[in-house]
Design an enzyme around this catalytic site. Structure first.
Site, short mmCIF file in Angstrom:
data_model
loop_
_atom_site.label_atom_id
_atom_site.label_comp_id
_atom_site.label_asym_id
_atom_site.label_seq_id
_atom_site.Cartn_x
_atom_site.Cartn_y
_atom_site.Cartn_z
N LYS A 134 -36.81 -27.12 -19.12
CA LYS A 134 -37.32 -25.58 -19.55
C LYS A 134 -39.01 -25.41 -19.64
O LYS A 134 -39.35 -26.17 -20.93
CB LYS A 134 -37.22 -23.99 -19.51
CG LYS A 134 -37.34 -22.84 -18.40
CD LYS A 134 -36.34 -23.23 -16.93
CE LYS A 134 -36.89 -22.19 -16.23
NZ LYS A 134 -36.01 -21.99 -15.39
N ASP A 174 -40.78 -22.33 -10.97
CA ASP A 174 -40.40 -20.38 -11.25
C ASP A 174 -40.39 -19.44 -11.20
O ASP A 174 -42.12 -19.31 -10.03
CB ASP A 174 -39.51 -20.95 -12.50
CG ASP A 174 -38.82 -19.90 -13.44
OD1 ASP A 174 -36.98 -19.95 -12.86
OD2 ASP A 174 -39.06 -18.84 -14.27
P1 NDP Z 1 -40.59 -14.53 -7.90
O1 NDP Z 1 -41.75 -14.50 -8.41
O2 NDP Z 1 -40.87 -15.04 -6.56
O3 NDP Z 1 -40.13 -12.94 -7.92
C1 NDP Z 1 -39.44 -12.07 -8.63
C2 NDP Z 1 -39.12 -10.68 -8.45
O4 NDP Z 1 -38.88 -10.21 -9.32
C3 NDP Z 1 -40.37 -9.65 -7.72
O5 NDP Z 1 -40.00 -9.14 -7.06
C4 NDP Z 1 -41.03 -8.82 -9.32
O6 NDP Z 1 -41.68 -7.93 -9.16
C5 NDP Z 1 -40.05 -9.07 -9.55
N1 NDP Z 1 -40.01 -8.68 -11.00
C6 NDP Z 1 -40.65 -9.57 -12.42
N2 NDP Z 1 -40.44 -9.32 -13.40
C7 NDP Z 1 -39.71 -8.23 -13.73
C8 NDP Z 1 -39.85 -7.26 -14.23
N3 NDP Z 1 -39.88 -7.45 -15.40
N4 NDP Z 1 -38.75 -5.99 -13.80
C9 NDP Z 1 -38.62 -5.20 -12.57
N5 NDP Z 1 -38.97 -6.66 -11.83
C10 NDP Z 1 -39.42 -7.66 -12.20
O7 NDP Z 1 -39.55 -15.02 -8.86
P2 NDP Z 1 -38.50 -16.13 -7.96
O8 NDP Z 1 -37.34 -14.89 -7.16
O9 NDP Z 1 -38.80 -17.30 -7.79
O10 NDP Z 1 -36.99 -15.32 -9.86
C11 NDP Z 1 -36.07 -14.75 -9.79
C12 NDP Z 1 -35.12 -14.59 -10.58
O11 NDP Z 1 -34.81 -16.29 -10.11
C13 NDP Z 1 -36.09 -15.54 -12.52
O12 NDP Z 1 -35.03 -15.34 -13.52
C14 NDP Z 1 -36.07 -17.04 -12.11
O13 NDP Z 1 -35.99 -17.66 -13.25
C15 NDP Z 1 -34.40 -17.19 -10.99
N6 NDP Z 1 -34.85 -18.46 -10.52
C16 NDP Z 1 -34.84 -18.71 -9.35
C17 NDP Z 1 -35.03 -20.17 -9.05
C18 NDP Z 1 -36.07 -20.12 -7.70
O14 NDP Z 1 -35.32 -21.47 -6.88
N7 NDP Z 1 -36.37 -19.44 -7.65
C19 NDP Z 1 -33.85 -20.96 -9.51
C20 NDP Z 1 -33.25 -20.58 -10.28
C21 NDP Z 1 -33.38 -18.83 -10.81
P3 NDP Z 1 -43.17 -8.17 -8.62
O15 NDP Z 1 -44.12 -9.33 -8.73
O16 NDP Z 1 -43.86 -6.57 -9.29
O17 NDP Z 1 -43.84 -8.63 -10.66
#
Ligand code: NDP
Length: 456
Positions: A134, A174
């Site tokens: 990572k 990510d």
């Molecule tokens: P994105 O950046 O597309 O979306 C993240 C979401 O989480 C947004 O809605 C964001 O809101 C919100 N968010 C971020 N930080 C916070 C916080 N501190 N409190 C509340 N909401 C928060 O990310 P992904 O959808 O790609 O990833 C989401 C999770 O899934 C992560 O943990 C990632 O590691 C995990 N993951 C992702 C994969 C992938 O293929 N994308 C694969 C496996 C795991 P805002 O925009 O307001 O910050």
């Protein structure tokens, strides 16, 4: 944040755990991830006395290599900035290091070590030949111009390129790193090395990307949850679901639940959550995708659907539902949230994000008969399709959408069934202990490979 007192029963696991707690006392997220794994590995390590002789566990919790570097870049006004870049190459026993890059102010060695450690087990669970790693940087893309983010990506890759390669380490996106950033980093890698190889996944379709990669984590999560429901003789039809996040994982989880006959009533972001009792159907989700693409916040939903409600600064876990899918970030569900979920009738929690549920909250959910799936199993769809992208790149072929989707579904079913059967064997309990099942199944393959390859 207080670290949960893990009940690590096996003497070898306990010794490794006690040493780890002292050595990395300042790495709370990594310790939480490692403590939970060592606790659940105890029953299987009881049956493998030989692995202590080759120090398998000591090596398993220690990254093979950590690269830390500075990332200098200039903003649009010409002002210089310096961020910290990282790549944690955790374990390559079963394949090249594989895992995403995160650009976010919260990025630290602690966070990346926890993510890298989880990734080792996750990648093993996919059944594909991928080790775990990572990386990322403490760079905040929010509010930066396209040109600034591009310059940052190029500077980041100007150092990272010498440490990665299609057979060495294959990063992906990510949080904060989507297709746009992967493309900019790929361009810079190609420019420096003069090689067009599958060194990154999550690429654009025109230059080696795989169909279904954007959908893979969200779809995979719901395929996994469908298997969990099937194992207790039910399905998504008529189920009410709450989802946190409105990003990549949350969006496609929402789409798949709806396709399978369920109703999603919440989405969220860092400003709060929206509740739409009528359900967030395909048309409404298209609007979310549109405004999120324009960097607008979740309350924008109400401008088109005013019947919905916005809860500023709150999380959706107090809403009555059947299933919950935390899909935003780590540390979303604390004990008080777990209590709300149980009190509101939630019977299934499957993690879309990485480690959104605190260890004591997981224990509470399991004790209250909630089916709980850890992210390393339930969100493995993204890296699984990344593995399929690597195969397509090696073969110089592109598979169709249907081919990739059916392989994804097959892999998620396999992960579920392997975790389910392993839980039954090593950690029998009233509701399936998917945490133990996933940890043990993922560990066994890596441990066997490490043991066979000698003390390296
Ligand atoms: P994105 O950046 O597309 O979306 C993240 C979401 O989480 C947004 O809605 C964001 O809101 C919100 N968010 C971020 N930080 C916070 C916080 N501190 N409190 C509340 N909401 C928060 O990310 P992904 O959808 O790609 O990833 C989401 C999770 O899934 C992560 O943990 C990632 O590691 C995990 N993951 C992702 C994969 C992938 O293929 N994308 C694969 C496996 C795991 P805002 O925009 O307001 O910050």
């Amino acid at each position: 944040m207080a670290l949960k007192e893990f009940n690590v029963k096996n003497a070898y696991c306990k010794r490794v755990w006690d040493e780890l707690k002292v050595r990395y006392a300042d790495q709370e997220h990594f310790l939480q991830a490692a403590g939970l794994v060592l606790e659940t590995l105890s029953p299987v390590v009881d049956t493998m006395p030989g692995i202590e002789k080759t120090a398998v566990l000591e090596r398993f919790v220690e990254p093979e290599r950590i690269i830390m570097f500075r990332v200098p870049w200039t903003d649009d006004a010409g002002k210089p900035h310096v961020n910290r870049g990282f790549r944690v190459q955790f374990n390559s026993a079963i394949g090249p290091y594989k895992g995403g890059l995160r650009f976010s102010p919260e990025v630290s060695l602690d966070v990346l070590k926890f993510l890298g450690f989880e990734q080792v087990l996750k990648n093993s669970l996919t059944t594909l030949p991928m080790g775990g790693g990572k990386g990322g940087a403490d760079f905040d893309p929010h509010g930066k111009s396209d040109a600034e983010v591009m310059r940052f990506c190029q500077s980041f890759m100007t150092e990272l390129y010498r440490h990665i390669g299609a057979d060495t380490d294959v990063p992906a996106g990510d949080k904060g790193v989507g297709g746009r950033e992967v493309a900019w980093m790929f361009g810079q890698y190609k420019r420096i090395t003069n090689q067009f190889t599958g060194v990154l996944t999550g690429k654009g379709l025109d230059f080696g990307g795989s169909l279904i990669r954007p959908e893979a984590t969200g779809y995979g999560l719901i395929y996994f949850a469908e298997c969990m429901l099937k194992a207790v003789n039910t399905d998504f039809n008529g189920k009410t679901c709450i989802i946190s996040g409105d990003g990549n994982v949350a969006q496609y989880a929402c789409e798949k639940v709806t396709q399978l006959g369920g109703k999603v009533i919440t989405l969220s972001d860092s400003t709060g959550y929206i509740l739409d009792e009528d359900g967030i159907d395909a048309e409404k989700l298209a609007f979310v995708m549109q405004f999120r693409g324009e960097h607008k916040k979740i309350d924008t939903y109400l401008t088109k659907y005013p019947k919905a409600k916005f809860f500023k600064g709150e999380k959706p876990w107090g809403v009555k539902a059947d299933c919950a899918f935390p899909c935003a970030t780590q540390d979303e569900i604390y004990m008080e949230d777990a209590k709300k979920l149980v009190a509101n009738g939630v019977k299934l929690v499957a993690e879309g994000a990485n480690m959104p549920t605190r260890a004591d909250a997981i224990e509470y959910l399991q004790k209250n008969d909630v089916l709980f799936a850890p992210g390393k199993a339930s969100n493995a769809g993204g890296v699984a399709v990344s593995g399929l992208e690597m195969s397509q790149n090696s073969e110089r072929l592109s598979w169709t959408r249907e081919e990739v989707d059916s392989k994804l579904k097959h892999i998620m079913t396999q992960i579920h069934d392997n975790a389910y059967e392993t839980a039954k064997k090593y950690a029998p309990s009233k509701t399936t202990d998917y945490v133990s099942g996933a940890n043990i199944y993922g560990f066994l393959k890596v441990a066997r490979a490490m043991d066979a390859q000698g003390l390296v």
